[in-house]
Design an enzyme around this catalytic site. Structure first.
Site: not given
Length: 356
Positions: A57, A196, A208, A212, A219
């Site tokens: 506003e 993300r 995980t 991984d 990025r």
């Protein structure tokens, strides 16, 4: 629908377009856009650009070149103007001081600090206030904020990629020497990094993290990195892994005792008694508006079993693994189907979810 109502809807949709520009930059605030119309002409527009900065506003009024027109104008705004002092002064007070006679709103603010008080204040000052214009569309736009305010937890987005026969990955040991199966394409990976930047936090489980060694950053896209969240009950993640590199704010939920470090916070929870609930409570206290749960299988299943999810984004690639880590099963309704690089992307919401 009358001509006036159709015009109201058109201007409100413009508010939604403007508001969406704040996705990823205004949390934990809602996304808000405002349009000012005088004699059928748009004379001002604005949106909330960044948390802590001017609201929609204020920006819309500041964009008006001839303020003498405000006294015969209508302001359209997708969420009730605030009535309390926070990072900025109350927008309802500004609207009153500028003598804008008409205000059209999509949604009443569910924040207890507002919750109709802005509308009441404007009406008491003699302003005609209309509410409920494209209310469902406005609720969907700000579904993160509405969930946060009404359920006192972050909005939970489940995300995974699976093979055509329903596997997340091939069988692997708990190390990162064997790389995961590449299910996503380069383009859909880019889309993942875009998502993300739009959410407040991103979460993975211990397995995980160990298998991984993910960075969980954005990025590949311009925008803010989400806060990283990891569940590591026994603190098994090696100290040299990316998640513990202290480059990005990271929260580790554990039952072990460990000292906080720069950008690395260890939070003790009880893994026997509703750990998902404890995590959600803590993230709520930290003003985390939304979170992506990226896996693995055990963590995704824990959220699904607890009934704590609001949306799921599932990529399915045209490859068959035959064996491996089974993808979770959801009780939900498909709201959107896309196809990118031969990969089908489904957006699903729970069947018991209220209509936005």
């Amino acid at each position: 629908m009358s001509r006036v109502q159709m015009e109201d809807a058109d201007y409100m949709r413009r508010c939604f377009q403007l508001a969406a520009n704040g996705l990823g930059t205004v949390a934990p605030n809602p996304m808000v856009g405002a349009v000012i119309v005088c004699d059928g002409e748009v004379i001002g527009e604005g949106y909330h650009r960044k948390y802590g900065e001017a609201h929609a506003e204020v920006n819309a009024i500041a964009s008006v070149t001839d303020e003498t027109k405000l006294c015969r104008s209508t302001m359209y705004v997708n969420l009730e103007p605030c009535s309390h002092y926070g990072k900025t002064p109350p927008c309802s007070d500004l609207i009153i001081s500028k003598k804008i006679p008409h205000v059209v709103i999509a949604n009443v603010d569910p924040n207890p600090k507002v919750a109709g008080r802005g509308i009441q204040k404007m009406r008491k000052a003699g302003i005609e206030v209309i509410t409920g214009i494209l209310e469902e569309e406005g609720s969907w736009l700000n579904r993160r904020f509405f969930t946060f305010q009404t359920q006192h937890r972050p909005y939970v987005l489940l995300k995974w990629a699976q093979s055509a026969d329903g596997f997340l990955d091939r069988p692997r040991e708990n190390n990162c020497e064997v790389p995961p199966v590449q299910i996503s394409s380069e383009f859909t990976k880019l889309l993942v990094h875009k998502v993300r930047t739009e959410e407040s936090a991103i979460m993975v489980g211990t397995n995980t993290a160990i298998k991984d060694n993910p960075k969980l950053t954005a990025r590949r896209w311009v925008g803010n990195n989400p806060v990283r969240v990891v569940v590591d009950r026994q603190l098994r993640i090696p100290a040299h892994y990316h998640l513990l590199d202290q480059t990005i704010p990271t929260i580790v939920y554990t039952e072990q005792n460990s000292s906080h470090k720069s950008n690395l916070h260890y939070i003790h929870i009880n893994f026997v008694e509703n750990p998902i609930g404890q995590i959600m409570d803590d993230l709520y206290k930290r003003n985390i508006l939304s979170i992506i749960v990226e896996g693995g299988q055990l963590l995704l299943d824990a959220f699904i079993k607890a009934g704590v999810w609001d949306e799921a984004r599932i990529e399915t690639a045209p490859l068959w693994l035959g064996d491996g880590v089974k993808a979770p099963q959801l009780d939900g309704s498909v709201t959107m189907t896309e196809k990118q690089d031969e990969i089908q992307i489904l957006t699903i919401i729970p069947n018991n979810k209220q209509n936005w």
